[in-house]
Design a protein around this motif. Structure first.
Motif, PDB file in Angstrom:
ATOM      1  N   MET A   1       0.844  -1.197   0.000  1.00 35.41           N
ATOM      2  CA  MET A   1       0.000   0.000   0.000  1.00 35.41           C
ATOM      3  C   MET A   1       0.880   1.248   0.000  1.00 35.41           C
ATOM      4  SD  MET A   1      -2.981   0.977   2.713  1.00 35.41           S
ATOM      5  CE  MET A   1      -3.759   2.574   2.686  1.00 35.41           C
ATOM      6  N   ASN A   2       0.505   2.237  -0.794  1.00 36.77           N
ATOM      7  CA  ASN A   2       1.284   3.465  -0.852  1.00 36.77           C
ATOM      8  C   ASN A   2       1.094   4.287   0.419  1.00 36.77           C
ATOM      9  OD1 ASN A   2       2.302   2.948  -3.416  1.00 36.77           O
ATOM     10  ND2 ASN A   2       0.567   3.910  -4.429  1.00 36.77           N
ATOM     11  N   SER A   3       2.018   5.213   0.657  1.00 41.40           N
ATOM     12  CA  SER A   3       1.953   6.029   1.864  1.00 41.40           C
ATOM     13  C   SER A   3       0.771   6.986   1.796  1.00 41.40           C
ATOM     14  CB  SER A   3       3.248   6.824   2.022  1.00 41.40           C
ATOM     15  OG  SER A   3       3.307   7.849   1.040  1.00 41.40           O
ATOM     16  N   LEU A   4       0.388   7.483   2.968  1.00 40.32           N
ATOM     17  CA  LEU A   4      -0.719   8.433   3.035  1.00 40.32           C
ATOM     18  C   LEU A   4      -0.429   9.658   2.180  1.00 40.32           C
ATOM     19  CD1 LEU A   4      -3.381   9.476   4.196  1.00 40.32           C
ATOM     20  CD2 LEU A   4      -2.110  10.272   6.208  1.00 40.32           C
ATOM     21  N   ASN A   5       0.806  10.144   2.237  1.00 41.66           N
ATOM     22  CA  ASN A   5       1.150  11.331   1.442  1.00 41.66           C
ATOM     23  C   ASN A   5       0.955  11.087  -0.049  1.00 41.66           C
ATOM     24  OD1 ASN A   5       1.777  12.913   3.651  1.00 41.66           O
ATOM     25  ND2 ASN A   5       3.975  12.472   3.563  1.00 41.66           N
ATOM     26  N   ASP A   6       1.324   9.893  -0.518  1.00 35.13           N
ATOM     27  CA  ASP A   6       1.144   9.557  -1.933  1.00 35.13           C
ATOM     28  C   ASP A   6      -0.333   9.560  -2.319  1.00 35.13           C
ATOM     29  OD1 ASP A   6       3.862   9.248  -2.354  1.00 35.13           O
ATOM     30  OD2 ASP A   6       3.839   7.082  -1.963  1.00 35.13           O
ATOM     31  N   VAL A   7      -1.143   8.930  -1.477  1.00 36.81           N
ATOM     32  CA  VAL A   7      -2.578   8.842  -1.792  1.00 36.81           C
ATOM     33  C   VAL A   7      -3.205  10.232  -1.779  1.00 36.81           C
ATOM     34  CG1 VAL A   7      -4.770   7.748  -1.220  1.00 36.81           C
ATOM     35  CG2 VAL A   7      -2.652   6.545  -0.734  1.00 36.81           C
ATOM     36  N   LEU A   8      -2.861  11.032  -0.788  1.00 33.51           N
ATOM     37  CA  LEU A   8      -3.454  12.365  -0.678  1.00 33.51           C
ATOM     38  C   LEU A   8      -3.022  13.271  -1.836  1.00 33.51           C
ATOM     39  CD1 LEU A   8      -3.228  13.021   3.160  1.00 33.51           C
ATOM     40  CD2 LEU A   8      -5.262  12.454   1.816  1.00 33.51           C
ATOM     41  N   LYS A   9      -1.766  13.156  -2.233  1.00 35.61           N
ATOM     42  CA  LYS A   9      -1.299  13.942  -3.383  1.00 35.61           C
ATOM     43  C   LYS A   9      -2.093  13.579  -4.629  1.00 35.61           C
ATOM     44  CE  LYS A   9       2.818  14.823  -6.193  1.00 35.61           C
ATOM     45  NZ  LYS A   9       4.269  14.489  -6.378  1.00 35.61           N
ATOM     46  N   ASP A  10      -2.313  12.291  -4.834  1.00 36.85           N
ATOM     47  CA  ASP A  10      -3.054  11.852  -6.015  1.00 36.85           C
ATOM     48  C   ASP A  10      -4.536  12.206  -5.910  1.00 36.85           C
ATOM     49  OD1 ASP A  10      -0.741  10.903  -7.121  1.00 36.85           O
ATOM     50  OD2 ASP A  10      -1.111   8.802  -6.641  1.00 36.85           O
TER      51      ASP A  10
ATOM     52  N   PRO B   1      -8.389   3.646   8.252  1.00 36.42           N
ATOM     53  CA  PRO B   1      -7.128   4.386   8.199  1.00 36.42           C
ATOM     54  C   PRO B   1      -7.269   5.534   7.192  1.00 36.42           C
ATOM     55  CG  PRO B   1      -6.746   2.019   8.005  1.00 36.42           C
ATOM     56  CD  PRO B   1      -8.226   2.224   7.873  1.00 36.42           C
ATOM     57  N   PRO B   2      -6.646   6.661   7.431  1.00 33.83           N
ATOM     58  CA  PRO B   2      -6.814   7.802   6.523  1.00 33.83           C
ATOM     59  C   PRO B   2      -6.433   7.486   5.082  1.00 33.83           C
ATOM     60  CG  PRO B   2      -5.097   8.221   8.169  1.00 33.83           C
ATOM     61  CD  PRO B   2      -5.828   7.013   8.600  1.00 33.83           C
ATOM     62  N   ALA B   3      -5.435   6.626   4.852  1.00 37.16           N
ATOM     63  CA  ALA B   3      -5.045   6.293   3.476  1.00 37.16           C
ATOM     64  C   ALA B   3      -6.150   5.526   2.764  1.00 37.16           C
ATOM     65  CB  ALA B   3      -3.752   5.483   3.469  1.00 37.16           C
ATOM     66  N   VAL B   4      -6.866   4.681   3.506  1.00 34.27           N
ATOM     67  CA  VAL B   4      -7.976   3.923   2.897  1.00 34.27           C
ATOM     68  C   VAL B   4      -9.148   4.855   2.607  1.00 34.27           C
ATOM     69  CG1 VAL B   4      -9.642   2.063   3.249  1.00 34.27           C
ATOM     70  CG2 VAL B   4      -7.268   1.761   3.968  1.00 34.27           C
ATOM     71  N   LEU B   5      -9.426   5.781   3.529  1.00 34.50           N
ATOM     72  CA  LEU B   5     -10.502   6.734   3.280  1.00 34.50           C
ATOM     73  C   LEU B   5     -10.155   7.636   2.104  1.00 34.50           C
ATOM     74  CD1 LEU B   5     -13.244   7.774   4.052  1.00 34.50           C
ATOM     75  CD2 LEU B   5     -12.191   9.167   5.846  1.00 34.50           C
ATOM     76  N   ALA B   6      -8.901   8.022   1.977  1.00 38.31           N
ATOM     77  CA  ALA B   6      -8.485   8.819   0.820  1.00 38.31           C
ATOM     78  C   ALA B   6      -8.633   8.014  -0.470  1.00 38.31           C
ATOM     79  CB  ALA B   6      -7.041   9.278   0.995  1.00 38.31           C
ATOM     80  N   SER B   7      -8.340   6.721  -0.414  1.00 38.90           N
ATOM     81  CA  SER B   7      -8.529   5.869  -1.589  1.00 38.90           C
ATOM     82  C   SER B   7     -10.006   5.766  -1.953  1.00 38.90           C
ATOM     83  CB  SER B   7      -7.950   4.476  -1.328  1.00 38.90           C
ATOM     84  OG  SER B   7      -6.555   4.534  -1.136  1.00 38.90           O
TER      85      SER B   7
END
Length: 269
Positions: free
Chosen positions: A1-10, A127-133
């Protein structure tokens, strides 16, 4: 899984790309119908504005989110309809500004969640990265409706990886929305990125697997194309069944799209 920063940037990039799709449209175009029955372009942007308002609130003010979620839990469709009425009352320029502001606020709020903590959400904390996804999934699906209404093609990018991963995590949603029991065994997802890379999730020894282009996979799980119009293949009886019911969002599946509905669009499968 990519980092939170990567997901949020995208996610931020996807939000801005979608904003540019509607930037400069006149009021007639904002009221044009999209392939989603009963939804205009303005409704699509209003819905996304609500979703990002909700995500930003969940990350920054859990108590306020709990009050919103409590109302939605009894009648989620009614809550969505109420949100549409709330946001699509604004003229196009104001609605677009609110969409951009809600998108930015949600990205900032998710970025500020302390490492290791989860964010409350409609069914379970995430997790915030999953919600961002999940946000990327929303923007992809509703952005596709807008693109289809405008007759334009969006170029797929490596940002789709987040949506592929999210759909892998949410494989069971299609079963649950239809009252079916999901299989106990995991699937293997092997899709080809727009750049020609292989993105794979799930055990290599899985007897059920899905293969094909990543963009087609994303169009399938957001139900923006019928499987008959996509270059996806299933190996295994359960994977074959899943291609008919796949969805990466909770709740009713909706009408989906008809076979051949977009056959006149050049450059698509």
């Amino acid at each position: 899984m990519n980092s939170l920063n990567d997901v949020l940037k995208d996610l931020a990039t996807d939000i801005e790309e979608t904003a540019r799709l509607v930037e400069g449209l006149d009021e007639t175009a904002w009221n044009a119908p999209t392939p989603a029955p009963g939804w205009r372009i303005a409704d699509q942007i209003a819905h996304l504005t609500f979703i990002f308002h909700l995500a930003g609130t969940a990350a920054s003010d859990p108590e306020a989110f709990a009050r919103i979620a409590a109302g939605a839990s009894h009648d989620f469709d009614g809550a969505v309809d109420a949100a549409l009425r709330r946001f699509n009352q604004f003229p196009p320029d104001q609605l677009l500004a609110r969409f951009r502001a809600s998108g930015r606020a949600s990205v900032d709020a998710l970025a500020a969640v302390p490492e290791g903590e989860v964010v409350p959400w409609l069914v379970n904390p995430l997790p915030p990265a999953v919600l961002a996804s999940a946000g990327i999934m929303e923007v992809f699906g509703h952005g596709q409706d807008i693109a289809d209404a405008l007759g334009v093609r969006r170029e797929p990018t490596g940002r789709l990886r987040h949506l592929v991963f999210f759909a892998f995590l949410t494989r069971d949603f299609g079963y649950l929305s239809r009252g079916l029991t999901p299989p106990a065994e995991p699937f293997r997802i092997e899709v080809t990125s727009p750049a020609g890379e292989l993105w794979a999730f799930g055990p290599e020894e899985a007897t059920d697997r899905i293969t094909g282009p990543a963009e087609d996979f994303c169009l399938l799980v957001t139900r923006r194309r019928h499987r008959a119009d996509l270059a996806l293949e299933a190996e295994g009886a359960e994977a074959e069944r899943w291609l008919d019911i796949a969805q990466a969002y909770r709740g009713p599946a909706g009408e989906g799209r008809r076979p051949g509905q977009f056959a006149d669009r050049g450059g698509e499968h």
